[in-house]
Design a protein around this motif. Structure first.
Motif, PDB file in Angstrom:
ATOM      1  N   PRO A  49      -8.050  43.831 -30.003  1.00 34.82           N
ATOM      2  CA  PRO A  49      -6.976  44.170 -30.848  1.00 34.82           C
ATOM      3  C   PRO A  49      -6.507  43.184 -31.732  1.00 34.82           C
ATOM      4  O   PRO A  49      -6.725  41.976 -31.351  1.00 34.82           O
ATOM      5  CB  PRO A  49      -5.680  44.389 -30.171  1.00 34.82           C
ATOM      6  N   LYS A  50      -6.056  43.416 -33.094  1.00 31.91           N
ATOM      7  CA  LYS A  50      -5.815  42.417 -34.109  1.00 31.91           C
ATOM      8  C   LYS A  50      -4.395  42.476 -34.698  1.00 31.91           C
ATOM      9  O   LYS A  50      -3.849  41.575 -35.036  1.00 31.91           O
ATOM     10  CB  LYS A  50      -6.892  42.421 -35.365  1.00 31.91           C
ATOM     11  N   TYR A  51      -3.808  43.561 -34.308  1.00 28.36           N
ATOM     12  CA  TYR A  51      -2.513  44.043 -35.028  1.00 28.36           C
ATOM     13  C   TYR A  51      -1.667  44.720 -33.690  1.00 28.36           C
ATOM     14  O   TYR A  51      -2.048  45.659 -33.435  1.00 28.36           O
ATOM     15  CB  TYR A  51      -2.617  44.792 -36.144  1.00 28.36           C
ATOM     16  N   VAL A  52      -0.613  44.188 -33.978  1.00 24.32           N
ATOM     17  CA  VAL A  52       0.707  45.046 -32.986  1.00 24.32           C
ATOM     18  C   VAL A  52       1.712  45.379 -33.987  1.00 24.32           C
ATOM     19  O   VAL A  52       2.189  44.468 -34.814  1.00 24.32           O
ATOM     20  CB  VAL A  52       1.119  44.292 -31.807  1.00 24.32           C
ATOM     21  N   THR A  53       1.735  46.813 -34.264  1.00 27.21           N
ATOM     22  CA  THR A  53       2.726  47.083 -35.181  1.00 27.21           C
ATOM     23  C   THR A  53       3.902  48.073 -34.619  1.00 27.21           C
ATOM     24  O   THR A  53       3.564  48.992 -33.835  1.00 27.21           O
ATOM     25  CB  THR A  53       2.184  47.977 -36.252  1.00 27.21           C
ATOM     26  N   LEU A  54       5.161  47.509 -34.847  1.00 33.03           N
ATOM     27  CA  LEU A  54       6.254  48.525 -34.271  1.00 33.03           C
ATOM     28  C   LEU A  54       7.071  48.836 -35.537  1.00 33.03           C
ATOM     29  O   LEU A  54       7.411  48.433 -36.576  1.00 33.03           O
ATOM     30  CB  LEU A  54       7.119  47.366 -33.508  1.00 33.03           C
ATOM     31  N   LEU A  89      10.320  43.702 -27.999  1.00 35.97           N
ATOM     32  CA  LEU A  89       9.190  44.786 -27.777  1.00 35.97           C
ATOM     33  C   LEU A  89       8.002  44.515 -28.393  1.00 35.97           C
ATOM     34  O   LEU A  89       6.945  44.721 -27.729  1.00 35.97           O
ATOM     35  CB  LEU A  89       9.972  46.142 -28.496  1.00 35.97           C
ATOM     36  N   ALA A  90       7.757  43.763 -29.482  1.00 34.06           N
ATOM     37  CA  ALA A  90       6.554  43.518 -30.229  1.00 34.06           C
ATOM     38  C   ALA A  90       5.891  42.621 -29.372  1.00 34.06           C
ATOM     39  O   ALA A  90       4.691  42.511 -29.215  1.00 34.06           O
ATOM     40  CB  ALA A  90       6.700  42.970 -31.863  1.00 34.06           C
ATOM     41  N   GLN A  91       6.785  41.340 -28.927  1.00 34.21           N
ATOM     42  CA  GLN A  91       6.179  40.486 -28.275  1.00 34.21           C
ATOM     43  C   GLN A  91       5.513  40.898 -26.729  1.00 34.21           C
ATOM     44  O   GLN A  91       4.477  40.601 -26.317  1.00 34.21           O
ATOM     45  CB  GLN A  91       7.142  39.424 -27.747  1.00 34.21           C
ATOM     46  N   ALA A  92       6.367  41.635 -26.279  1.00 37.65           N
ATOM     47  CA  ALA A  92       5.651  42.650 -24.838  1.00 37.65           C
ATOM     48  C   ALA A  92       4.571  43.427 -25.148  1.00 37.65           C
ATOM     49  O   ALA A  92       3.710  43.049 -24.405  1.00 37.65           O
ATOM     50  CB  ALA A  92       6.931  43.389 -24.236  1.00 37.65           C
ATOM     51  N   TYR A  93       4.163  43.910 -25.996  1.00 40.03           N
ATOM     52  CA  TYR A  93       3.121  45.039 -26.344  1.00 40.03           C
ATOM     53  C   TYR A  93       2.142  43.841 -26.820  1.00 40.03           C
ATOM     54  O   TYR A  93       1.020  44.432 -26.570  1.00 40.03           O
ATOM     55  CB  TYR A  93       3.460  45.979 -27.093  1.00 40.03           C
TER      56      TYR A  93
END
Length: 720
Positions: free
Chosen positions: A526-531, A420-424
């Protein structure tokens, strides 16, 4: 005569045999020493020589900034040979007394260990772990029979920090999980060898000039983990799980531009210095090994597929049933609330299952499946950790009639949190899927780089134009009108999606849920994806926006405080949106009271008419003011009794301190009889209660400054 001759013959024979024995021995001595001496001496030397390993030290593990996360500690073991010649009772007492002095155990305890050992025991372990002081004290005693051994133990300097990512080792220093297992061969190094002599009793002796092969020390890992972010994520995840009374939870912070993992956490956790401290289930890294039905976070796949295949128009309207449920091929599908007529952006913002399923059913099975695969579902991410699961995405020919609509809302398939994190992350960076990774480089004992990890693009998930159309829609999810209003951080633009899925247990869906939220910030560059994923939160409603959203909010707020660039963006946006002041409510006040209030707040004003009472004002109370605005007060000599704003004894009007410094606001509020609670520092941008209200003396007015990252303000209710 014959008897005498027989006796002499026997005597000569015996005498000859007696002479033959020393002669034979002499011949053997000559053969051993002179004839075959060199060969036999060589054979004896080979039998007396042995080889013992010289252990290699295991490599260190560092975080992104070079902080030492994992290293080795030397551990000393003390033992004794109680049967060795010359060992006296007094010497044994000295050994026991020295150990007692440094270990906290009594001398009697060690004496009993020796006395209870088997009679033939030549090796009695007194203490498996003694400190350096005890080791040196026993060395100084110089007592024959005392055996001191050194061995290395793995040391995790920050205990539970990043425990699931780092992993742990067994008693042989072999990696059992996490990076310790994945890079075990690199970390272990190569043992050396030393040649020694062994006597007939098996005792080993070093000797001068013995050949030695030095060990190759293990390589060190330099990871992408940011210890500060990791600590924030772990603290907020734990607090959120305790607040929502969830069974467990996971969190990932990832750089969408590179795929680097900044933090990876699970709770409950464990201490790798003592991995047996918790049940082995808690040692499993849920972020890569748990397969879950994702719920509405999977609607990203449906949205991308439908927009790119031209199966939906952005301005298209969808009518959902008044009761919020519909029958699809004999199965009921429900929205979390009746949502009425929705535009396509509102379908995503309000997370309508019914409208999403309607859109998905316009797609072919093969097309939907291909987009799901494009976004990385059904295949491992190949992150550099062991035991990663690939999820479960069945082939279209295996689907039933209801599979497509239910898959479109995140059911009938399983994904891992890292997928999920990789997809977003791919959605965030404009459409390029990056392979997630944890180790950016490996160095040898001299600090030289052995290998370096390059950023690895996997594939393009969709056309850039498709991403650009959808990105603002997912940004509006994190707004007052979206399902993720609890995830908002004032001043910080966020793109995200909530998810809530019932758990499938023993063949049926039960009233247990997995709730999630995945957010991207800042939305621009964007710098961060947070799940955030929570297992079975014990709250009502259990929606991801209500449970996981606040955990994201607090996490993102604190991460933003660590990042100078993001903090500057927040402050700039606050300044752009800042309100200098609000018009206080002045109606019913005397001219003198109104004049004093406005003067103290540095507000420009003028009077219209004559009289002692304020009967009207322009602009009305609560309106936004700029420094150039002027307040006009209408005066009259008389006023109706119900308009008189007389303050009861012990009460004062709350002044507007917006735009003031903390010091100036403190002086003003204290002069009115109020206490002040200051949050942040610098210029005040908001206060509570509102200016113009009346409040009893001694009560507290809370003001917030804008020198630090803003804390979350009160938000409205949310549904998903």
């Amino acid at each position: 005569m014959k008897n005498h001759s027989a006796i002499l013959n026997r005597m000569f024979m015996v005498f000859g045999l007696v002479l033959l024995v020393p002669f034979t021995i002499g011949l053997q001595l000559v053969r051993v020493n002179f004839v075959e001496g060199d060969e036999l001496r060589q054979l004896w030397n080979e039998q007396a020589i042995d080889y013992i390993p010289i252990p290699a030290q295991r490599g260190n593990i560092y975080d992104e900034d070079g902080s030492l996360l994992v290293t080795n500690n030397v551990v000393y073991k003390a033992a004794i040979d109680p049967k060795i010649n010359g060992l006296t009772s007094d010497q044994i007492s000295q050994v026991c007394d020295s150990l007692a002095k440094y270990t906290g155990q009594s001398a009697r305890f060690y004496r009993q260990k020796i006395n209870r050992a088997p009679n033939r025991s030549r090796y009695v372990v007194l203490n498996k772990r003694i400190n350096t002081e005890a080791y040196q004290a026993l060395q100084q005693l110089d007592i024959r029979g005392v055996i001191l051994e050194e061995e290395y133990k793995r040391k995790y300097n920050f205990e539970t920090l990043a425990a699931h990512t780092l992993g742990f080792v067994n008693h042989d220093l072999t990696g059992m999980s996490g990076l310790e297992k994945e890079y075990n061969e690199k970390l272990s190094g190569e043992d050396g060898v030393q040649q020694v002599r062994r006597d007939r009793n098996g005792r080993i002796y070093a000797y001068l000039g013995a050949p030695r092969k030095q060990p190759r020390q293990g390589y060190s890992l330099h990871t992408t983990i940011d210890s500060h972010i990791q600590a924030i994520v772990e603290e907020e995840l734990k607090a959120g799980i305790e607040k929502t009374r969830s069974t467990s939870g996971s969190a990932i912070v990832m750089d969408p531009q590179t795929g680097a993992i900044k933090a990876m956490a699970n709770y409950p956790t464990f201490n790798p210095n003592n991995p047996a401290s918790l049940d082995k289930t808690n040692r499993r890294n849920f972020t890569i090994s748990d397969m879950i039905e994702p719920g509405s976070t999977f609607k990203l796949v449906t949205a991308i597929a439908a927009v790119e295949q031209n199966k939906v128009k952005l301005n298209e309207q969808f009518e959902t049933p008044e009761d919020g449920k519909t029958l699809i091929h004999g199965q009921w599908m429900r929205d979390h609330d009746p949502l009425g007529t929705l535009s396509f952006p509102e379908v995503i913002q309000k997370s309508s299952n019914i409208a999403t399923a309607e859109i998905a059913m316009r797609l072919s099975k093969d097309a939907f499946y291909q987009y799901a695969r494009n976004l990385g579902f059904g295949t491992p991410t190949n992150i550099d950790l062991p035991n990663e699961k690939s999820g479960r995405l069945s082939k279209p020919y295996e689907w039933s009639q209801v599979s497509l609509p239910w898959m479109s809302i995140g059911y009938e398939l399983q994904v891992t949190p890292i997928q999920l994190a990789q997809a977003y992350a791919a959605f965030a960076n404009g459409g390029t899927m990056m392979r997630p990774y944890l180790v950016k480089q490996i160095t040898n004992g001299q600090g030289n780089i052995v290998s370096r990890t390059e950023n690895v693009p996997v594939r393009e998930i969709a056309k850039k134009s498709t991403i650009e159309k959808l990105y603002p829609i997912f940004k509006d999810v994190v707004s007052d009108s979206g399902t993720a209003n609890y995830a908002q951080v004032p001043g910080l633009s966020i793109v995200g999606k909530t998810g809530t899925a019932q758990k499938y247990i023993d063949g049926q869906y039960r009233n247990e849920y997995r709730s999630s939220f995945v957010g991207v910030f800042p939305a621009e560059n964007p710098k961060y994806v947070t799940l955030i994923v929570l297992d079975d939160p014990d709250t009502y409603p259990p929606y991801g926006g209500v449970t996981a959203g606040p955990i994201f909010r607090e996490t993102a707020n604190r991460i933003a405080g660590l990042d100078d660039d993001i903090e500057k963006q927040i402050l700039q946006q606050e300044q752009d949106n800042d309100v200098w002041a609000y018009t206080p409510n002045l109606k019913g006040l005397t001219k003198e009271d109104a004049q004093a209030l406005l003067t103290n707040q540095n507000l420009s004003y003028e009077f219209d008419g004559t009289g002692d009472w304020v009967v009207d004002q322009s602009p009305d109370s609560g309106n936004e003011l700029s420094p150039k605005d002027n307040i006009t007060l209408s005066l009259s000599n008389s006023i109706s009794q119900n308009e008189v704003k007389e303050l009861s004894e012990g009460y004062s009007t709350i002044p507007d301190v917006g735009g003031m410094s903390m010091r100036k606001a403190s002086v003003l509020l204290n002069s009115r009889g109020f206490e002040i609670k200051m949050i942040g520092s610098g210029t005040i941008y908001t206060q509570f209660p509102r200016p113009g209200d009346t409040m009893k003396h001694g009560r507290t007015v809370t003001v917030r400054g804008k020198a630090k990252p803003l804390e979350s303000l009160t938000t409205n209710g949310v549904s998903e």
